[in-house]
Write an enzyme that holds these catalytic residues in place. Structure first.
Site, PDB file in Angstrom:
ATOM      1  N   HIS A   1       0.844  -1.200   0.000  1.00 38.75           N
ATOM      2  CA  HIS A   1       0.000   0.000   0.000  1.00 38.75           C
ATOM      3  C   HIS A   1       0.873   1.241   0.000  1.00 38.75           C
ATOM      4  O   HIS A   1       1.797   1.343   0.800  1.00 38.75           O
ATOM      5  CB  HIS A   1      -0.885   0.036   1.256  1.00 38.75           C
ATOM      6  CG  HIS A   1      -2.007  -0.946   1.237  1.00 38.75           C
ATOM      7  ND1 HIS A   1      -3.001  -0.950   2.178  1.00 38.75           N
ATOM      8  CD2 HIS A   1      -2.296  -1.960   0.378  1.00 38.75           C
ATOM      9  CE1 HIS A   1      -3.874  -1.917   1.909  1.00 38.75           C
ATOM     10  NE2 HIS A   1      -3.450  -2.553   0.829  1.00 38.75           N
TER      11      HIS A   1
ATOM     12  N   TYR B   1      -8.594   4.935   8.452  1.00 34.78           N
ATOM     13  CA  TYR B   1      -8.680   5.221   9.886  1.00 34.78           C
ATOM     14  C   TYR B   1      -9.759   6.284  10.072  1.00 34.78           C
ATOM     15  O   TYR B   1      -9.666   7.359   9.482  1.00 34.78           O
ATOM     16  CB  TYR B   1      -7.355   5.773  10.410  1.00 34.78           C
ATOM     17  CG  TYR B   1      -6.266   4.745  10.576  1.00 34.78           C
ATOM     18  CD1 TYR B   1      -5.494   4.327   9.493  1.00 34.78           C
ATOM     19  CD2 TYR B   1      -5.982   4.200  11.836  1.00 34.78           C
ATOM     20  CE1 TYR B   1      -4.482   3.390   9.654  1.00 34.78           C
ATOM     21  CE2 TYR B   1      -4.970   3.271  12.003  1.00 34.78           C
ATOM     22  CZ  TYR B   1      -4.227   2.868  10.915  1.00 34.78           C
ATOM     23  OH  TYR B   1      -3.230   1.940  11.073  1.00 34.78           O
TER      24      TYR B   1
ATOM     25  N   PRO C   1      -2.550  -0.521  19.321  1.00 37.56           N
ATOM     26  CA  PRO C   1      -2.407  -0.977  17.933  1.00 37.56           C
ATOM     27  C   PRO C   1      -2.571   0.101  16.867  1.00 37.56           C
ATOM     28  O   PRO C   1      -2.289  -0.161  15.698  1.00 37.56           O
ATOM     29  CB  PRO C   1      -3.520  -2.023  17.793  1.00 37.56           C
ATOM     30  CG  PRO C   1      -4.537  -1.631  18.812  1.00 37.56           C
ATOM     31  CD  PRO C   1      -3.780  -1.037  19.959  1.00 37.56           C
TER      32      PRO C   1
ATOM     33  N   LYS D   1       2.486  -0.876  15.042  1.00 35.30           N
ATOM     34  CA  LYS D   1       3.920  -0.950  15.278  1.00 35.30           C
ATOM     35  C   LYS D   1       4.407  -2.202  16.014  1.00 35.30           C
ATOM     36  O   LYS D   1       5.598  -2.512  16.002  1.00 35.30           O
ATOM     37  CB  LYS D   1       4.370   0.282  16.106  1.00 35.30           C
ATOM     38  CG  LYS D   1       4.333   1.573  15.320  1.00 35.30           C
ATOM     39  CD  LYS D   1       5.537   1.703  14.410  1.00 35.30           C
ATOM     40  CE  LYS D   1       5.362   2.708  13.329  1.00 35.30           C
ATOM     41  NZ  LYS D   1       4.983   2.135  12.018  1.00 35.30           N
TER      42      LYS D   1
ATOM     43  N   TYR E   1       4.768   6.118  10.076  1.00 33.97           N
ATOM     44  CA  TYR E   1       3.902   4.977   9.770  1.00 33.97           C
ATOM     45  C   TYR E   1       4.657   3.931   8.942  1.00 33.97           C
ATOM     46  O   TYR E   1       4.551   2.725   9.201  1.00 33.97           O
ATOM     47  CB  TYR E   1       2.633   5.438   9.042  1.00 33.97           C
ATOM     48  CG  TYR E   1       1.536   4.394   9.084  1.00 33.97           C
ATOM     49  CD1 TYR E   1       0.521   4.458  10.030  1.00 33.97           C
ATOM     50  CD2 TYR E   1       1.524   3.328   8.182  1.00 33.97           C
ATOM     51  CE1 TYR E   1      -0.478   3.493  10.075  1.00 33.97           C
ATOM     52  CE2 TYR E   1       0.533   2.361   8.228  1.00 33.97           C
ATOM     53  CZ  TYR E   1      -0.466   2.444   9.180  1.00 33.97           C
ATOM     54  OH  TYR E   1      -1.434   1.478   9.227  1.00 33.97           O
TER      55      TYR E   1
HETATM   56  C1  DHB Z   1      -4.391  -3.600  11.285  1.00 31.93           C
HETATM   57  C2  DHB Z   1      -4.093  -3.511  12.616  1.00 31.93           C
HETATM   58  C3  DHB Z   1      -3.691  -2.313  13.148  1.00 31.93           C
HETATM   59  O1  DHB Z   1      -3.396  -2.209  14.444  1.00 31.93           O
HETATM   60  C4  DHB Z   1      -3.576  -1.183  12.343  1.00 31.93           C
HETATM   61  O2  DHB Z   1      -3.182  -0.011  12.901  1.00 31.93           O
HETATM   62  C5  DHB Z   1      -3.859  -1.286  11.013  1.00 31.93           C
HETATM   63  C6  DHB Z   1      -4.269  -2.502  10.475  1.00 31.93           C
HETATM   64  C7  DHB Z   1      -4.825  -4.897  10.729  1.00 31.93           C
HETATM   65  O3  DHB Z   1      -5.024  -5.834  11.519  1.00 31.93           O
HETATM   66  O4  DHB Z   1      -5.014  -5.009   9.522  1.00 31.93           O
END
Ligand code: DHB
Length: 389
Positions: A57, A185, A277, A281, A369
């Site tokens: 991506h 997001y 999450p 990371k 990121y």
């Molecule tokens: C996913 C998990 C994450 O914590 C995140 O920030 C983005 C994607 C995932 O499980 O696809």
């Protein structure tokens, strides 16, 4: 990964896992690999399937109160991320380990570490009904937040830094083709939501919920209603709906135990640190820890030098704290907190307005990121030469 890097350097290791092979291969976990994690896999000969099946991506979307903004990583920082399930990484590494015929024990019971003050610490475990004792030069505590290694360090030897968040994530997998090519997001008045994916046929979605929320309280219909309510944009973008095949709730916390070493026990990954999450990371930090550890162990065995072992914790923690800061920022910027003040909320709106209108702010997000540089490059470990040899 550490076992594989040590193998390439000609260093013996035992891997002791208390879950079953099926469990670790099937348990759905994170899914975003930084470019350096992808490079690490590919350069060390375990990235074949990742190269074929991973979904690169070039950016993400931020959906702020119904308006989608794109952050273009490729344009801003010339790097990208790859969607590939953590359990798929684990599957590939198990396969690579099996080919080497080096020891890998699943379903080990009563695992304990001892004699941590000696130069030859001890691991005890029971496997297929037989008790084993393993004297080793080093123990790598790669056993996660709930593992046995960190709690075995004597009280007072580690400083713990911790923050709990007043929310958790309800995550689902759905048999539905992803309706966006990139992650979305979302911040909605009712809270955070995240659109992700695992394959061209499987969508992964998350919702902010109270931290102790029971999954029993959420029927599939209620999950879809809330996901659509939060995610649907003013111009009509919305996730595709499909059969939910997996659902769970996870609490969120930030945690660091320092130093990441006691004697010849070295902590790596979630055993030493947890990130919420939102910045994707956790897995990537574990990967960079073990690169630092593999390099240090290689220098110890090849040159008798302990310098990099002595620097291990400080080297890792520099990257860990920057990822902690980023994960905390992504989390606090994109969630609604039950104890936020009106001031907090207005500041949050301004933060997102700034982010989505300033190339400087977008570049800062993009750089973090896709992943800040590893503190040591895996080329410097000399592992590529080992592989060729
Ligand atoms: C996913 C998990 C994450 O914590 C995140 O920030 C983005 C994607 C995932 O499980 O696809």
């Amino acid at each position: 990964m550490l076992g594989h890097l040590l193998h390439l350097a000609g260093i013996d290791s035992f891997i002791i896992e208390n879950r079953s092979e099926d469990y670790v291969i099937e348990r759905v976990r994170a899914g975003i690999l930084e470019q350096s994690t992808v490079d690490l896999m590919i350069e060390n000969g375990v990235g074949e399937r990742l190269r074929r099946e991973g979904m690169p991506h070039d950016g993400i979307y931020i959906n702020v109160f119904g308006k989608r903004h794109r952050i273009d990583f490729a344009e801003l920082v010339g790097r990208r991320i790859t969607v590939y399930g953590q359990n798929e990484v684990v599957r590939d590494l198990i396969e690579a380990r099996t080919v080497t015929r080096r020891p890998l024990y699943f379903e080990a019971e009563h695992v304990a570490v001892d004699d941590l003050d000696s130069s030859q610490p001890l691991i005890r475990f029971r496997h297929e009904g037989t008790d084993h004792e393993l004297r080793c030069d080093f123990i790598a505590g790669c056993d996660g937040f709930h593992g046995v290694c960190r709690p075995s360090v004597p009280a007072g030897a580690l400083t713990v830094y911790e923050r709990e968040y007043p929310f958790g994530w309800l995550g689902i997998l759905a048999d539905a083709a992803p309706s966006s090519e990139e992650l979305v997001y979302t911040l909605h008045e009712r809270g955070f939501a995240l659109f992700s994916m695992r394959s061209p046929k499987v969508t992964r979605l998350y919702l902010q919920v109270p931290p102790s929320e029971s999954i029993e309280n959420w029927s599939d219909q209620a999950i879809w209603d809330e996901l659509l309510r939060r995610m649907t944009t003013r111009d009509g973008w919305t996730p595709n709906i499909g059969r939910i095949t997996q659902k769970s709730v996870t609490p969120m916390r930030s945690f660091v135990a320092a130093p990441m070493r006691y004697g010849n026990l070295f902590l790596a990954g979630d055993a030493a640190h947890i990130v919420p999450p939102t910045g994707a990371k956790g897995l990537n930090l574990a990967a960079s820890d073990v690169v630092v550890l593999a390099r240090a162990l290689k220098a110890f065995y090849e040159r008798g030098s302990s310098d990099w072992l002595n620097e291990y914790s400080d080297t890792c923690l520099r990257r860990v704290w920057k990822a902690q800061r980023f994960s905390w920022w992504m989390t606090s910027t994109l969630h609604r907190s039950p104890d936020e003040t009106a001031f907090d909320h207005q500041r949050q709106i301004a933060d997102l307005d700034y982010l989505t209108s300033s190339p400087a702010a977008m570049t800062s997000l993009a750089e973090q990121y896709v992943g800040l540089p590893m503190e040591v490059s895996f080329e410097s470990v000399g592992l590529k030469e080992c592989r060729r040899a």
